[in-house]
Design a protein around this motif. Structure first.
Motif, PDB file in Angstrom:
ATOM      1  N   ILE A 261       2.056  15.463   8.065  1.00 18.44           N
ATOM      2  CA  ILE A 261       3.134  15.671   7.092  1.00 18.44           C
ATOM      3  C   ILE A 261       4.488  15.564   7.783  1.00 18.44           C
ATOM      4  CG2 ILE A 261       4.161  17.352   5.524  1.00 18.44           C
ATOM      5  CD1 ILE A 261       1.290  18.377   5.002  1.00 18.44           C
ATOM      6  N   ASP A 262       4.603  16.147   8.981  1.00 19.35           N
ATOM      7  CA  ASP A 262       5.862  16.059   9.730  1.00 19.35           C
ATOM      8  C   ASP A 262       6.196  14.608  10.073  1.00 19.35           C
ATOM      9  OD1 ASP A 262       6.128  18.794   9.644  1.00 19.35           O
ATOM     10  OD2 ASP A 262       5.337  19.130  11.665  1.00 19.35           O
ATOM     11  N   ALA A 263       5.177  13.832  10.466  1.00 20.04           N
ATOM     12  CA  ALA A 263       5.422  12.427  10.803  1.00 20.04           C
ATOM     13  C   ALA A 263       5.904  11.654   9.584  1.00 20.04           C
ATOM     14  CB  ALA A 263       4.162  11.799  11.383  1.00 20.04           C
ATOM     15  N   ILE A 264       5.283  11.904   8.441  1.00 21.01           N
ATOM     16  CA  ILE A 264       5.706  11.227   7.214  1.00 21.01           C
ATOM     17  C   ILE A 264       7.150  11.590   6.892  1.00 21.01           C
ATOM     18  CG2 ILE A 264       5.327  11.097   4.716  1.00 21.01           C
ATOM     19  CD1 ILE A 264       2.320  11.574   5.313  1.00 21.01           C
ATOM     20  N   ALA A 265       7.500  12.855   7.060  1.00 25.94           N
ATOM     21  CA  ALA A 265       8.854  13.320   6.731  1.00 25.94           C
ATOM     22  C   ALA A 265       9.896  12.772   7.696  1.00 25.94           C
ATOM     23  CB  ALA A 265       8.894  14.847   6.738  1.00 25.94           C
ATOM     24  N   GLU A 266       9.541  12.650   8.973  1.00 27.43           N
ATOM     25  CA  GLU A 266      10.530  12.331  10.006  1.00 27.43           C
ATOM     26  C   GLU A 266      10.656  10.845  10.319  1.00 27.43           C
ATOM     27  OE1 GLU A 266       9.232  14.721  13.247  1.00 27.43           O
ATOM     28  OE2 GLU A 266       9.526  16.624  12.162  1.00 27.43           O
ATOM     29  N   CYS A 267       9.639  10.037  10.005  1.00 28.73           N
ATOM     30  CA  CYS A 267       9.682   8.611  10.337  1.00 28.73           C
ATOM     31  C   CYS A 267      10.464   7.849   9.278  1.00 28.73           C
ATOM     32  CB  CYS A 267       8.266   8.059  10.466  1.00 28.73           C
ATOM     33  SG  CYS A 267       7.359   8.696  11.887  1.00 28.73           S
ATOM     34  N   GLU A 268      11.469   7.123   9.702  1.00 25.38           N
ATOM     35  CA  GLU A 268      12.375   6.467   8.765  1.00 25.38           C
ATOM     36  C   GLU A 268      11.684   5.430   7.902  1.00 25.38           C
ATOM     37  OE1 GLU A 268      16.456   3.728   8.925  1.00 25.38           O
ATOM     38  OE2 GLU A 268      15.746   4.782  10.696  1.00 25.38           O
ATOM     39  N   ARG A 269      10.778   4.643   8.477  1.00 24.43           N
ATOM     40  CA  ARG A 269      10.146   3.565   7.712  1.00 24.43           C
ATOM     41  C   ARG A 269       8.985   4.059   6.845  1.00 24.43           C
ATOM     42  NH1 ARG A 269      12.249  -0.881  10.746  1.00 24.43           N
ATOM     43  NH2 ARG A 269      12.398  -0.323  12.962  1.00 24.43           N
ATOM     44  N   VAL A 270       8.435   5.208   7.159  1.00 25.24           N
ATOM     45  CA  VAL A 270       7.255   5.692   6.438  1.00 25.24           C
ATOM     46  C   VAL A 270       7.678   6.239   5.077  1.00 25.24           C
ATOM     47  CG1 VAL A 270       5.323   7.307   6.449  1.00 25.24           C
ATOM     48  CG2 VAL A 270       6.023   6.182   8.580  1.00 25.24           C
ATOM     49  N   VAL A 271       7.097   5.696   4.029  1.00 22.99           N
ATOM     50  CA  VAL A 271       7.430   6.099   2.665  1.00 22.99           C
ATOM     51  C   VAL A 271       6.977   7.534   2.437  1.00 22.99           C
ATOM     52  CG1 VAL A 271       7.058   5.574   0.226  1.00 22.99           C
ATOM     53  CG2 VAL A 271       7.239   3.716   1.894  1.00 22.99           C
ATOM     54  N   LYS A 272       7.804   8.312   1.750  1.00 23.78           N
ATOM     55  CA  LYS A 272       7.473   9.716   1.474  1.00 23.78           C
ATOM     56  C   LYS A 272       6.520   9.775   0.279  1.00 23.78           C
ATOM     57  CE  LYS A 272      10.582   9.879   4.566  1.00 23.78           C
ATOM     58  NZ  LYS A 272      10.163   9.536   5.929  1.00 23.78           N
ATOM     59  N   TYR A 273       5.310   9.346   0.563  1.00 22.67           N
ATOM     60  CA  TYR A 273       4.317   9.111  -0.501  1.00 22.67           C
ATOM     61  C   TYR A 273       2.958   9.048   0.170  1.00 22.67           C
ATOM     62  CZ  TYR A 273       1.451   5.901  -3.376  1.00 22.67           C
ATOM     63  OH  TYR A 273       0.444   5.308  -4.088  1.00 22.67           O
ATOM     64  N   ILE A 274       1.956   9.624  -0.467  1.00 25.81           N
ATOM     65  CA  ILE A 274       0.590   9.414   0.000  1.00 25.81           C
ATOM     66  C   ILE A 274      -0.294   9.066  -1.189  1.00 25.81           C
ATOM     67  CG2 ILE A 274       0.674  10.818   2.101  1.00 25.81           C
ATOM     68  CD1 ILE A 274      -0.557  13.092   0.541  1.00 25.81           C
ATOM     69  N   ASP A 275      -1.244   8.196  -0.932  1.00 26.88           N
ATOM     70  CA  ASP A 275      -2.204   7.768  -1.942  1.00 26.88           C
ATOM     71  C   ASP A 275      -3.497   8.546  -1.714  1.00 26.88           C
ATOM     72  OD1 ASP A 275      -3.549   5.548  -3.761  1.00 26.88           O
ATOM     73  OD2 ASP A 275      -4.755   5.683  -1.934  1.00 26.88           O
ATOM     74  N   ILE A 276      -3.911   9.339  -2.723  1.00 28.65           N
ATOM     75  CA  ILE A 276      -5.157  10.099  -2.632  1.00 28.65           C
ATOM     76  C   ILE A 276      -6.078   9.639  -3.753  1.00 28.65           C
ATOM     77  CG2 ILE A 276      -6.239  12.370  -2.649  1.00 28.65           C
ATOM     78  CD1 ILE A 276      -3.631  13.597  -1.770  1.00 28.65           C
ATOM     79  N   PRO A 277      -7.163   8.920  -3.439  1.00 29.86           N
ATOM     80  CA  PRO A 277      -8.114   8.533  -4.481  1.00 29.86           C
ATOM     81  C   PRO A 277      -8.629   9.766  -5.232  1.00 29.86           C
ATOM     82  CG  PRO A 277      -8.558   7.344  -2.453  1.00 29.86           C
ATOM     83  CD  PRO A 277      -7.532   8.389  -2.116  1.00 29.86           C
ATOM     84  N   LEU A 278      -8.779   9.649  -6.536  1.00 30.86           N
ATOM     85  CA  LEU A 278      -9.133  10.804  -7.360  1.00 30.86           C
ATOM     86  C   LEU A 278     -10.443  11.454  -6.932  1.00 30.86           C
ATOM     87  CD1 LEU A 278      -8.127   9.590 -10.938  1.00 30.86           C
ATOM     88  CD2 LEU A 278      -7.042  11.383  -9.583  1.00 30.86           C
ATOM     89  N   GLN A 279     -11.392  10.652  -6.454  1.00 34.20           N
ATOM     90  CA  GLN A 279     -12.677  11.237  -6.088  1.00 34.20           C
ATOM     91  C   GLN A 279     -12.574  12.123  -4.849  1.00 34.20           C
ATOM     92  OE1 GLN A 279     -12.021   7.969  -6.113  1.00 34.20           O
ATOM     93  NE2 GLN A 279     -12.991   6.861  -4.442  1.00 34.20           N
ATOM     94  N   HIS A 280     -11.443  12.069  -4.137  1.00 40.69           N
ATOM     95  CA  HIS A 280     -11.263  12.895  -2.939  1.00 40.69           C
ATOM     96  C   HIS A 280     -10.665  14.256  -3.255  1.00 40.69           C
ATOM     97  CE1 HIS A 280     -11.180   9.153  -0.106  1.00 40.69           C
ATOM     98  NE2 HIS A 280     -12.339   9.349  -0.686  1.00 40.69           N
ATOM     99  N   ILE A 281     -10.269  14.492  -4.499  1.00 40.85           N
ATOM    100  CA  ILE A 281      -9.603  15.746  -4.856  1.00 40.85           C
ATOM    101  C   ILE A 281     -10.641  16.805  -5.254  1.00 40.85           C
ATOM    102  CG2 ILE A 281      -7.987  16.821  -6.467  1.00 40.85           C
ATOM    103  CD1 ILE A 281      -6.527  14.155  -6.619  1.00 40.85           C
TER     104      ILE A 281
END
Length: 281
Positions: A261-281
Motif C-alpha cells: 500500500i505504501d509503494a502504491i501511495a508513494e510511487c509517482e507512476r503507479v496508479v492509486k487503484y487496485i483491481d480485485i477480482p470478485l471471486q477473491h473477496i
C-alpha cells in the motif's frame, strides 16, 4: 538469458496464412501475442481477416463453463469451414487444451493440433506442420518451471497500453478455481526480466503498463524475494521512463500488505487503484 531460437519453417512451399482467435483473460492475451510474434518471425503471414486464412489458431480459456462452451462453439464452426474446403488447418491452444487434452479432438476430429499452456512456443511447429509424420500434432507437456519471458510480442492491444505479466501460476488453494491445476504453481519473473519487458513495451508505444498474474500480490514469494511486489513497484517506478501509468491488476486481498500500500501511495507512476477480482473477496 537469451530468447529461444525461432524454429525453421521449411516443409511447406508457401507460407501459411494465419488468423488468430484469442479468448479469455489478459494472461491468455499475452500468450496469444507471443504466439503471433513467433509465427510472424517464422515467416507465416498473419491476417486479421479470417476469410483469407488457411490456418486458424484458437487460444482457449478453460476457467468457466461458459468460456469452455464458447471455445467449443468456435472450434465447431471452424470444423464446418474445414469440411467445406475453406481451411487447411485448425490449431487449438491454451487452458482448455491443458484441461481437456485429447477430449477436444474426440469431440471435433477436424482439429489438427493441440497445444497446452506449457508448450506455447510449439505453435510454429503446429502451424507449419513440422512434425509431418503425425496425423495430429500434440504438444501437451506437463508443468515445468520455465522462464515465462514475454518479449517479442505482436501486440493485440491498442498502442497506448500493454499488459506486463510478472508471474505465472498460483499457489492459492481456492476451492472454486481450476487455475493451479491448469497453469501450475506460481513462478515469478525476476525484476530484471520484468524491467526489460517494460522497456520493450514502452519503446513500442505503450504509455500505460498493466501488471498481471494469477496473483500479483504474491509476486516473489516463490523466489524468497523479501521485497516482493512492493520492491517491484518501486523498481518499475524508477526505471520506466516514458510510461505515464503503472496499474496493478489481479490483487489477492488476503496477502495485500502495508508495504505494498505504501509503494502504491508513494510511487509517482503507479496508479492509486487496485483491481480485485470478485471471486477473491
Amino acid at each position: 538469458m537469451e530468447a529461444a531460437p525461432v524454429q525453421s519453417a521449411q516443409p511447406l512451399n508457401d507460407p501459411p496464412v494465419v488468423s488468430f482467435v484469442s479468448l479469455g483473460c489478459a494472461k491468455n492475451l499475452v500468450d496469444s501475442e507471443m504466439m503471433l510474434g513467433k509465427l510472424a518471425e517464422s515467416g507465416a503471414v498473419i491476417s486479421g481477416d479470417e476469410a483469407l486464412a488457411d490456418t486458424v489458431v484458437v487460444n482457449t480459456c478453460g476457467f468457466l463453463e461458459a468460456a469452455r462452451r464458447e471455445a467449443m462453439e468456435i472450434i465447431r464452426e471452424l470444423a464446418e469451414r474445414k469440411r467445406a474446403g475453406e481451411l487447411r488447418r485448425i490449431v487449438v491452444a491454451g487452458c482448455l487444451v491443458q484441461r481437456d487434452g485429447e477430449a477436444i479432438r474426440q469431440a471435433v476430429p477436424e482439429v489438427d493440433a493441440l497445444i497446452g499452456v506449457n508448450n506455447r512456443d510449439d505453435v510454429v511447429r503446429a502451424v507449419w506442420r513440422l512434425d509431418r509424420d503425425a496425423s495430429v500434432d500434440r504438444y501437451l507437456g506437463d508443468y515445468h518451471g520455465q522462464p515465462w519471458r514475454d518479449q517479442g510480442r505482436l501486440r493485440l492491444t491498442p498502442r497506448h497500453y500493454a499488459y506486463l505479466r510478472i508471474s505465472e501460476g498460483c499457489n492459492q488453494k481456492c476451492t472454486f478455481c481450476t487455475i493451479p491445476s491448469i497453469r501450475g504453481p506460481m513462478h515469478s519473473k525476476t525484476p530484471d526480466e520484468i524491467a526489460g519487458e517494460a522497456r520493450e513495451l514502452i519503446a513500442d508505444g505503450a504509455r500505460e503498463l498493466l501488471l498481471i498474474g494469477q496473483d500479483t500480490t504474491s509476486y516473489g514469494e516463490d523466489r524468497a524475494d523479501s521485497t516482493g511486489l512492493a520492491g517491484l513497484l518501486r523498481r518499475l517506478d524508477a526505471d520506466c521512463d516514458g510510461a505515464d501509468w503503472i496499474r496493478l491488476m489481479y490483487v489477492y486481498p488476503s496477502v495485500l500488505t502495508d508495504a505494498m500500500i505504501d509503494a502504491i501511495a508513494e510511487c509517482e507512476r503507479v496508479v492509486k487503484y487496485i483491481d480485485i477480482p470478485l471471486q477473491h473477496i
